[in-house]
Design an enzyme around this catalytic site. Structure first.
Site, PDB file in Angstrom:
ATOM      1  CB  ALA A 227      74.113 -31.348   0.979  1.00 29.65           C
ATOM      2  CB  ALA A 228      78.391 -34.312   3.837  1.00 33.46           C
ATOM      3  N   GLY A 229      79.687 -31.919   2.395  1.00 38.70           N
ATOM      4  CA  GLY A 229      80.785 -30.968   2.257  1.00 38.70           C
ATOM      5  C   GLY A 229      80.297 -29.534   2.168  1.00 38.70           C
ATOM      6  CG  ASP A 230      78.119 -28.220  -1.113  1.00 43.15           C
ATOM      7  OD1 ASP A 230      79.312 -27.958  -1.334  1.00 43.15           O
ATOM      8  OD2 ASP A 230      77.359 -28.714  -1.964  1.00 43.15           O
TER       9      ASP A 230
END
Length: 293
Positions: A227-230
């Site tokens: 979920a880093a990019g989100d």
């Protein structure tokens, strides 16, 4: 606005190559999807957040409704299609590979109420796990439209003409503008290219200042990058919402928002899962103060 999925997460020693079978550890099941992750990240970062989303009339839809804490779901619709599903392999390094079955996400359209809400919002954030026609309709109705162009895709000039801020990783940037990322500014007025652990680069055309601004990464021990990019996108949108009180966003506003988003993403990769790994605003601000103040 965007997708919501039930994530099936499989821990593996390494992501399989084409034609290869690998054994996984114990499977976990939880809420996710790019749109849902970003909505929760925005809400936890302190912004009033509503989500336009399509969910199935099934257990997965109920799971996601319960997981979208702090997010206004009055614009959510129930589809006859099943709730979207993502199968995620996560290797020991924290890197992942994801396959998505869109399900209800592929049925998402904009009701008159959704279009009205989009037109009134300070900032609208979307991704590409929903129909392109729905994304373009939302972009055209928005005051300020942020497009996280993921998954990677070639995008029409008509859609890009409606985008105020494009957020992409290096693969997605190349799909849109070729190997020279500066060419993104021929298509959009501003872009943020995320570089994983190396941070991000801001490209601006119409904001005060011009050229590239590098925002270095925050070194951490990585557990799971799912979920880093989100998290980055949701916190970026939330921070820009707070900065847009005067209905304008400056270059310094964008730089500060990218820094805060960068810190949030670094916190998210230190925990497993998608929505469970998204940090809250107090944790983001405490770490921001340590890194930048």
């Amino acid at each position: 606005m965007g997708s919501a999925n039930v994530d099936l997460v499989l821990p593996v020693q390494r992501i399989p190559r084409p034609g290869e079978t690998v054994l996984a550890g114990a499977m976990t099941r939880g809420p996710g999807g790019k749109g849902a992750n970003q909505a929760v990240a925005s809400a936890r970062a302190g912004a009033g957040t509503a989500m336009v989303v399509a969910l199935g009339d099934d257990e997965g839809g109920a799971l996601l409704r319960g997981a979208l804490e702090g997010v206004d779901l009055s614009l959510a619709t129930t589809s006859e299609a099943p709730t979207g599903t993502a199968i995620i392999t996560v290797e020991e390094s924290g890197e992942n590979s994801i396959v998505v079955a869109p399900g209800a996400n592929g049925e998402l359209t904009l009701s008159p109420a959704a279009l009205a809400a989009i037109g009134q919002a300070k900032i609208v954030l979307s991704q590409l796990e929903i129909p392109f026609a729905t994304v373009q309709a939302a972009a055209a109705a928005s005051k300020y439209f942020i497009l996280n162009a993921a998954p990677a895709a070639e995008l029409s000039d008509d859609l890009l003409a409606e985008v105020d801020l494009l957020v992409v990783n290096e693969t997605e940037a190349e799909a849109i503008a070729g190997p020279d990322r500066s060419a993104l500014l021929k298509k959009v007025p501003a872009a943020v290219v995320t570089l994983g652990g190396a941070g991000a680069v801001i490209l601006t055309r119409d904001l005060d200042g011009s050229g590239e601004i590098a925002v270095p990464g925050v070194p951490v021990e990585v557990v799971d990058t799912t979920a880093a990019g989100d998290t980055f996108c949701g916190v970026l949108a939330a921070t820009l919402t707070a900065a847009s009180a005067n209905d304008s966003i400056t270059g310094s506003d964008l730089t500060n928002a990218v820094r805060r988003a960068n810190v949030a993403a670094s916190l998210s990769v230190q925990a497993a899962g998608a929505i469970p790994s998204v940090p809250h605003g107090d944790a983001i601000d405490a770490r921001y103060a340590e890194v930048y103040l």
